[in-house]
Write a protein that holds these residues in place. Structure first.
Motif, PDB file in Angstrom:
ATOM      1  N   LEU A  85       0.839  -1.334   0.043  1.00 59.58           N
ATOM      2  CA  LEU A  85      -0.141  -0.036   0.068  1.00 59.58           C
ATOM      3  C   LEU A  85       0.840   1.418  -0.028  1.00 59.58           C
ATOM      4  O   LEU A  85       0.593   2.034  -1.015  1.00 59.58           O
ATOM      5  N   PRO A  86       1.950   1.420   0.931  1.00 63.02           N
ATOM      6  CA  PRO A  86       2.765   2.741   0.735  1.00 63.02           C
ATOM      7  C   PRO A  86       3.493   2.631  -0.573  1.00 63.02           C
ATOM      8  O   PRO A  86       3.385   3.647  -1.016  1.00 63.02           O
ATOM      9  N   ALA A  87       3.933   1.492  -0.950  1.00 62.48           N
ATOM     10  CA  ALA A  87       4.543   1.642  -2.262  1.00 62.48           C
ATOM     11  C   ALA A  87       3.868   2.160  -3.227  1.00 62.48           C
ATOM     12  O   ALA A  87       4.099   2.969  -4.007  1.00 62.48           O
ATOM     13  N   VAL A  88       2.500   1.466  -3.447  1.00 60.59           N
ATOM     14  CA  VAL A  88       1.748   2.071  -4.284  1.00 60.59           C
ATOM     15  C   VAL A  88       1.341   3.490  -4.338  1.00 60.59           C
ATOM     16  O   VAL A  88       1.393   4.272  -5.376  1.00 60.59           O
ATOM     17  N   CYS A  89       1.070   4.042  -3.156  1.00 58.34           N
ATOM     18  CA  CYS A  89       0.683   5.177  -2.869  1.00 58.34           C
ATOM     19  C   CYS A  89       1.999   6.276  -3.201  1.00 58.34           C
ATOM     20  O   CYS A  89       1.884   7.347  -4.051  1.00 58.34           O
ATOM     21  N   PHE A  90       3.058   6.031  -2.731  1.00 57.89           N
ATOM     22  CA  PHE A  90       4.284   6.720  -3.035  1.00 57.89           C
ATOM     23  C   PHE A  90       4.605   7.002  -4.612  1.00 57.89           C
ATOM     24  O   PHE A  90       4.775   8.007  -4.940  1.00 57.89           O
ATOM     25  N   VAL A  91       4.697   5.659  -5.067  1.00 57.16           N
ATOM     26  CA  VAL A  91       5.107   5.548  -6.579  1.00 57.16           C
ATOM     27  C   VAL A  91       4.205   6.437  -7.431  1.00 57.16           C
ATOM     28  O   VAL A  91       4.543   7.052  -8.240  1.00 57.16           O
ATOM     29  N   TRP A  92       2.898   5.981  -7.245  1.00 52.10           N
ATOM     30  CA  TRP A  92       2.043   6.784  -8.209  1.00 52.10           C
ATOM     31  C   TRP A  92       1.983   7.951  -7.917  1.00 52.10           C
ATOM     32  O   TRP A  92       1.661   8.767  -8.934  1.00 52.10           O
ATOM     33  N   GLN A  93       1.969   8.494  -6.649  1.00 54.80           N
ATOM     34  CA  GLN A  93       1.922   9.933  -6.291  1.00 54.80           C
ATOM     35  C   GLN A  93       3.091  10.671  -6.975  1.00 54.80           C
ATOM     36  O   GLN A  93       2.987  11.873  -7.434  1.00 54.80           O
ATOM     37  N   ILE A  94       4.313  10.075  -6.789  1.00 48.66           N
ATOM     38  CA  ILE A  94       5.453  10.672  -7.417  1.00 48.66           C
ATOM     39  C   ILE A  94       5.379  10.803  -8.902  1.00 48.66           C
ATOM     40  O   ILE A  94       5.467  11.742  -9.688  1.00 48.66           O
ATOM     41  N   ALA A  95       4.773   9.846  -9.334  1.00 52.48           N
ATOM     42  CA  ALA A  95       4.485   9.415 -10.914  1.00 52.48           C
ATOM     43  C   ALA A  95       3.632  10.619 -11.322  1.00 52.48           C
ATOM     44  O   ALA A  95       3.954  11.306 -12.406  1.00 52.48           O
TER      45      ALA A  95
END
Lengths: 456, 456, 456
Positions: free
Chosen positions: C24-34
């Motif tokens: 969950l944190p990975a998805v949130c962080f990576v997608w938000q940075i994208a």
């Protein structure tokens, strides 16, 4: 009602008496009557809300009623109004047995605060020297709601630990201090702060924290059983969160310039808030062994992007700049709930019920500095020559101010707001220690039974 | 379902049957089909919502789409819409086991009432004699919502004691009576009543009280265990209170004149409401030995200022005048909950579940008379010559009416509204005593189980 | 966490692990940075939200700031925003122990979805070929909210059975598919679909159903004890219902033409919704032996009229036509909850938690065909020559399209939306079966404990 003879600083010490049957009605009546008298002396309709508007229109060649400021600002005003009463109110219903106090006292002090704000802000910002009157319109109502917000934020730090009479005092002084710091920051320093990162959030947050620090209760653990949520109280709090979150674009754009100013402020805030949600979820999930989310974070830190955009929302911060602001403040605010609040309580003896440090004080301060940086980085090519003058109001005696200077003043303004909050809050905290205000004993906090008829 | 053979007046007497499986669907279907047929015959888009608008604009030299009334009134319409469905609906969720009925039946009868209101108000106010059609736009929607409000107020007095079929009957007649009294008051007597102190609140309040009086239940104490709140139902009710309170400025300004009219009405209502909160808190606190507040007062009496400003909000009542109105009506309304409601129940055999007497009937009547006084006191210097004509609509056959006369007519209008409420309510009450409507037995009131599938 | 070795299709099979602490944190962080990077590359303010607006105004002879699109659309935008976050969010709080997940995950995925939507819709609809940038204003924000709605509808079918990580995937693909089908339907087929019967509701509904069908859980009965409401969760859900119901006129009118277009769409939707309430109540009452109402129907089927008017609301469907649409869809939707949902579960192995088939898929499809019929029946006498061109946008390469042809294309568009939903959903469903997403075991569904810290 328990005894408090273990209070450490101990300069006032006697058993608590939470009976407010005389003091609360007295404060309400006397202050409301004072408002009526002062309104009678000072407050009048402005030219857009006065029946002379037909003449005014003709004299100023205004061709349509739609040019009345009412139509530019009333929808935003109502959104702000919802934030003040439902947003702040329901956000504070999260405690298992203090929902009445959360939403009810918020209602009381906002209703008083907005009246006092119309007067205080009027005296400082719009007193007509010729007539000695304050002329009010829809923008005054928005500003009055904003001014209340400072005191409501402070209430967040005090939730469950003070009496309604104390809250009225917090609001009386809070609104007064607000009007003065706002005058210094917006008028003397000529800062821009449309959504109030500095004047509302940094001030309000530090004001509440300073009061709470002075009112430190060493035996508050006696009320620990009530300092938490139950399932449905957390759902109620989400009503507050969501209305704050949804309407924050209106908050930050409510008093910005007509046209592109309001438009841009709404877009920037919308984006920053969206970004905050994702980083809040990320950090909240990381902080638990199995990745579970904590409602406290979702209810609060998701809003940090809106707070931090309070100053810069009307600037050309760019859409991705807004996302970055939301990204960072969502992280910082969630970390605040995880680490800073426990730290403050343990080492600084600062009890902050709603964590206003993490949602308002810190993101507000950051928002002030972000505003300073974005202002200092402004260029004519990005804003256009006219746009630059419009956005920063470089007119009159400020016609020659450069953007670098403006950035410096914005940063100074942030410091002024914090200073007013800390010093003002410390003084108000001392006043609230006088044992006449009916505050609850340490083992009686966070409990609606003290000030409300609660049906079993 | 119990028996009611102890009913005192006793002209109809047999065991209660709360099965509405035939009557409720029948009423809903037949009336909805009737609406469709009548809309087909009578209702058309007005020139601002018709696709011919492009031509209309050209013919009338309207330069911009923003001049379409939609942009003047739609935000206020939506606020009013929220008041009708969430405001009234959630205010009535306060009972511990009647929240479904409170918010659900409110939803049903408002959805029916607004359709019937478009027809009834259309026939009386805007039937085009040339075409025989009613042309509707956003102002018609607001008026339809207003018209429903009368019946929803009446529901407040009946909450928990009637069946949904009875409520549909209450609404059918309520809307009909409303349209007639509104025609008499606004058109024949040429009163001003933008926020409906007279036509909505005084009428609706007395209409509900008269029905409740005719439907008096001597053994209602058998349901006493359910006639009260629990902790979370009181918080739900605060959702209703706050949305009513926040959006009341939109209610009172929704159909006032463009420009200063809407602007001033919003400001005046905002101030009166703020003032009501403080005096409500004061009286509520004074009424308990230890100064505790009562949620019933906070949920209701805080709104009295909005009701009482329904007529005068668009006048030049002055900001401090608005505060005074809120000050007094907050006190009166809270006293009503403390003393008048018990008195009415004990001596007049009038059971008023939500206390609509204190929130609507009495403040509405006062609002009518306040409007009369403020109208009579109007002067050209305060309003400007044109302003006076605009505000009081002294045009056509009313061009020569003086403000004193206007004041007299306003007072007369208030009496007409009350008379319609009392007489109409008494008749409707008698209709509702026919034992075919599926109303609950005395020991079965205030209970959602009767009309709802309640999951354990 | 239980075992799933009884999964019928069985191509992935191992014990469930609901730990999302990494994913969950990975998805949130990576997608938000994208998002930040892509916004940096592509997204800019449009001319109405850029500081160059002053110049733009002068160059285009715009005389007033009120002509800025912000003032035409921002109030509607905020209503839509409330529907997305409070409306959809609280509608999904009805389960007894999944309120956090209902409102919280809705919040998360909408906050992500709107960012991705601004990009996807921008690339397809408003990428400036000269600069390679997407210029956004208030209308883009409304469209982004609309685009999220498709995925939130899909969530309704999955509620309680998926992990937040899966929901992020659903939203990523949902928004992507939405932008493509919207491009095909609105741009290539040149359909009109202002309120999205086709592109939002039919697509979103079938998308969710197809995913749910692929994710069929044969042993879901193990969580049966939690698949239902309690008293207060049903009241919370009514908050969602009412905000959706009240603001649906804003939803369907938010992006229609200025002037009569927005005005008419609001009126038509208002009427259709009112009519739906009565027929929903009628059918719900008929379906129980004693005529009791079912909260599930009141919470959902009352909204069917709004869904079904999504395409036709801006057309001259006439007020009584709107009532007829609401009448029929209220009946159909309630029948859906009574008979179709159980049928789908039993015979098609389709588990649809919120019944989105009955509220979105079916009424959306009907709305698409109603739009086709109303478009085909349009005449110059009803619309005026100019009105016809305006409403159907018969300009440029579509100048010679007749209304009959338009009707055909509208029907084709509906089919495209359904096809995208079904095929896209099936593919996304397969992706979600990969056992890396942390979804709950069959005996662990509908339970907030899995993904939330729940205080006892």
């Amino acid at each position: 009602m328990g005894n408090c003879c273990d209070c450490v600083t101990g300069f006032f010490c006697r058993p608590k008496n939470t009976n407010v049957r005389v003091s609360l009605p007295a404060v309400c009546f006397v202050w409301q009557i004072a408002m009526i008298i002062l309104f009678g002396v000072f407050i009048r309709y402005d030219e857009e809300s006065d029946a002379h508007w037909v003449e005014f229109k003709r004299e100023h060649n205004i061709t349509s009623d739609i040019e009345n400021d009412f139509y530019f600002r009333y929808p935003s005003f109502q959104d702000v109004h919802v934030m003040i009463f439902v947003g702040f109110g329901f956000l504070m219903t999260f405690l298992k047995r203090y929902s009445f106090g959360g939403v009810g006292f918020n209602f009381l002090i906002a209703a008083f605060g907005l009246q006092w704000a119309l007067l205080m802000q009027g005296w400082f910002h719009s007193l007509d020297p010729a007539t000695g009157k304050i002329y009010i319109g829809v923008e005054s109502l928005i500003n009055a709601d904003f001014c209340c917000a400072g005191s409501l934020i402070a209430y967040g730090a005090l939730l469950g630990k003070v009496s309604p009479v104390q809250l009225m005092v917090v609001t009386l002084f809070g609104v007064t201090l607000f009007a003065v710091e706002e005058y210094i920051i917006l008028t003397l320093l000529h800062c821009r702060d449309a959504g109030g990162s500095m004047v509302i959030h940094a001030f309000g947050g530090y004001y509440g924290l300073a009061i709470s620090w002075v009112l430190y209760r060493p035996n508050l653990h006696q009320s620990k059983r009530l300092n938490g949520s139950v399932y449905h109280s957390d759902v109620f709090a989400m009503i507050g969160t969501l209305f704050l979150w949804m309407f924050w674009p209106s908050f930050n754009s409510a008093i910005t310039d007509h046209g592109d100013g309001q438009h841009r402020a709404a877009i920037n805030t919308y984006l920053a808030l969206a970004s905050s949600v994702l980083t809040t979820v990320a950090i909240s999930s990381m902080s638990q062994k199995t990745g579970k989310l904590d409602m406290v974070h979702i209810q609060n830190a998701t809003l940090a992007g809106g707070v931090a955009m309070g100053t810069a929302a009307e600037f050309m911060i760019t859409p991705y700049g807004s996302l970055i602001v939301g990204f960072c403040t969502g992280i910082i605010s969630t970390f605040g709930y995880l680490y800073i609040t426990p730290f403050l309580e343990k080492y600084l003896k600062l009890q902050d019920t709603c964590g206003v440090h993490n949602l308002h004080a810190l993101p507000g301060m950051l928002g002030g500095f972000i505003g300073a940086i974005v202002a200092a980085a402004a260029t004519e090519s990005v804003y256009s020559a006219e746009g630059l003058i419009n956005v920063f109001d470089f007119e009159g005696s400020f016609a020659n101010r450069g953007v670098g200077t403006q950035g410096g003043f914005q940063a100074a303004g942030t410091c002024v707001a914090i200073a007013f909050g800390l010093v003002g809050g410390a003084i108000v905290g001392l006043i609230l220690r006088i044992p006449i205000w009916g505050d609850p004993a340490d083992d009686n906090c966070y409990d609606d039974e003290v000030y409300w008829e609660v049906r079993k």
